[in-house]
Scaffold this active site. Structure first.
Site, short mmCIF file in Angstrom:
data_model
loop_
_atom_site.label_atom_id
_atom_site.label_comp_id
_atom_site.label_asym_id
_atom_site.label_seq_id
_atom_site.Cartn_x
_atom_site.Cartn_y
_atom_site.Cartn_z
N CYS A 336 13.95 -19.24 -26.88
CA CYS A 336 14.36 -18.57 -28.11
C CYS A 336 14.80 -19.58 -29.16
O CYS A 336 14.00 -20.37 -29.64
CB CYS A 336 15.43 -17.53 -27.81
SG CYS A 336 15.64 -16.32 -29.15
N HIS A 459 13.43 -14.07 -23.02
CA HIS A 459 14.66 -14.13 -22.22
C HIS A 459 14.40 -13.49 -20.85
O HIS A 459 13.68 -12.50 -20.76
CB HIS A 459 15.79 -13.37 -22.92
CG HIS A 459 16.22 -13.99 -24.21
ND1 HIS A 459 16.92 -15.16 -24.27
CD2 HIS A 459 16.03 -13.58 -25.49
CE1 HIS A 459 17.17 -15.45 -25.53
NE2 HIS A 459 16.64 -14.51 -26.31
#
Length: 523
Positions: A336, A459
């Site tokens: 991310c 994630h």
């Protein structure tokens, strides 16, 4: 007449006393009895968030509790989420959608407007379940904040008409003062709602506490419903209070040493918990060049403020140290915000973070431009035929979720890390790496790979099947270590076993008959 669930609320004398675990354990216990149980927390403050199947954002503590109850996470379980972006302000997320960024004083003035939304979320959840296990936040006795409680502690207990169990932490000392002080500072009507006390995190011979239990019951007039032991459980942590950040470094004894950069605004650090389960692997958090050492892999996590955290790494020398390690052949893996940092540039034309454009670390041929809206979706797919040290991970199935600002474009000759399809029901998954995202599309090229540097937006990428184990074996092979002795565990299955241990421990040490009566009788 509209059905409404019974309720029980777990409040604490302070933060980190174990409210989340006690609530989770009760969710598990009552779900095992066949009840429809759901967790609830009116307001959560954490950087560790999750995306539901509808593409909505909520705190991970209620996700963990939902898993304990055997149900899918639902944004109604956490209608207000605060994600700190600075020492003074937070991003305010209501029913899974970003409302805006507010300073603390502004939020407290605005907070009464959210009471109807929290009430609606609770009542909707209560209409579909038999029992709601509610978790408070911090302490109900913060006298400077009590007037603004609204839907956090006693304010939420009144909305739900929920009896309260008050938890104190004996491990940090002063538990009797914690319990009596909290009860004493409550208003008389609030004090009457506290039906039981729990002393948590006890170590040693529990019978040595018998006299203290009798005395605190006499002082408060409230029964102690259990003394629960310090539980060495491995479940997802809620926020930066996690003990993982301070765990003893055991890299000298491990075949594989993995270093996670502890960014000041680190988010979703639970992404890396799966490595704890891989034999022969040490994972540690470091925030300086000195503590970085010579790891086999460096993980750069997500951040609530990517640009500021990249500048922090640049200022303290970690950026250059990571660049040097990459040149030496060390595996660098960004998730991310960490993925965005590894690129050539980050631009913020709309002022989502710091504004302007800054140079990235230059380890991946990608460029990121922040967008005004956030990508939120669940995904699944496989790792591409990737090169570098992790080439043996090609074909690995992955599953997780994305939550980020920014559109990232790869150079034409840059290999994506994975090919994914969306699993979210929502059509609000606004932007993807390849530009505007049409919800009818299903195939997404995610992340990037260049040499031994890898990046992804997903994630939870290491949680599925043996993803963490395969990476560890690839690192072992690079070092000339026999990888056959390194094995991982499906992290999702492992968490289920931890939830069972939690429930069994609470059943042993809590007076569940008394708690049953409290739930049945209400307030």
């Amino acid at each position: 007449m509209k059905k409404s669930a019974k309720s029980i609320m777990i409040q604490g004398t302070m933060s980190n006393v174990g409210k989340s675990l006690i609530a989770a354990g009760l969710c598990r216990i009552y779900a095992e009895r066949g009840l429809r149980v759901a967790p609830f927390k009116g307001q959560n403050m954490a950087l560790n968030s999750y995306i539901t199947s509808e593409g909505l954002e909520m705190g991970r503590a209620q996700v963990m509790q939902a898993e304990c109850a055997g149900i899918a996470p639902d944004v109604r379980m956490n209608p207000v989420l605060l994600k700190p972006v600075s020492d003074m302000g937070s991003s305010v997320i209501v029913n899974g959608e970003v409302l805006g960024t507010m300073k603390a004083a502004d939020y407290y003035r605005f907070k009464p407007n959210l009471i109807p939304k929290v009430r609606e979320a609770y009542e909707s959840l209560a209409s579909e379940n038999d029992l709601i296990v509610i978790e408070g936040a911090g302490s109900p006795a913060e006298i400077n904040l009590k007037d603004a409680d609204g839907f956090v502690n006693m304010g939420m207990a009144k909305i739900a008409k929920a009896p309260v169990l008050l938890v104190g932490d004996i491990d940090r000392g002063g538990v009797f003062a914690q319990l009596e002080g909290t009860v004493h500072l409550l208003d008389p009507d609030e004090r009457a709602m506290v039906k039981g006390l729990i002393i948590n995190k006890f170590r040693g011979d529990i019978h040595l506490l018998d006299s203290g239990v009798r005395m605190i019951e006499a002082i408060t007039g409230i029964p102690v419903l259990g003394v629960t032991p310090y539980m060495q459980l491995d479940v997802d942590d809620e926020d930066s209070l996690t003990e993982r950040f301070h765990a003893k470094n055991s890299s000298d004894d491990a075949a594989i040493d993995i270093a996670v950069i502890r960014l000041p605004r680190i988010s979703n650090f639970t992404d890396f918990n799966a490595f704890d389960l891989v034999s022969g692997v040490s994972i540690r958090y470091c925030s300086s060049v000195r503590s970085l050492g010579n790891p086999d892999m460096i993980l750069i996590p997500g951040s609530k403020n990517t640009m500021d955290d990249l500048q922090w790494m640049r200022d303290n020398g970690l950026e250059q140290a990571i660049r040097d390690k990459a040149e030496e052949g060390t595996v660098i893996f960004g998730v991310c915000g960490g993925y965005q940092m590894l690129g050539e540039s980050i631009s913020d034309p709309q002022g989502v973070e710091a504004g302007g454009t800054m140079r990235g670390m230059g380890l991946l041929p990608v460029k990121t431009v922040f967008a005004g809206q956030k990508t939120r979706l669940q995904v699944a797919g496989t790792v591409q035929n990737t090169g570098g040290i992790l080439s043996s991970v090609s074909g690995q199935e992955i599953r997780g979720y994305e939550i980020h600002n920014g559109v990232t474009e790869r150079a034409e000759d840059c290999q994506p890390f994975a090919v994914l399809h969306t699993e979210s029901k929502s059509e609000a998954n606004v932007f993807r790496e390849e530009g505007a995202f049409d919800a009818s599309d299903t195939i997404i090229e995610d992340g990037a790979q260049h040499g031994n540097v890898y990046g992804t937006y997903v994630h939870g990428i290491f949680d599925h099947a043996d993803a963490a184990g395969r990476i560890a074996r690839a690192l072992a092979a690079k070092k000339g270590i026999d990888p056959s002795g390194i094995s991982g565990t499906d992290y999702r299955e492992y968490k289920e076993s931890q939830y069972d241990i939690l429930a069994d421990t609470l059943k042993k040490y809590l007076d569940m008959d008394a708690i049953d009566r409290i739930i049945q009788n209400g307030i």
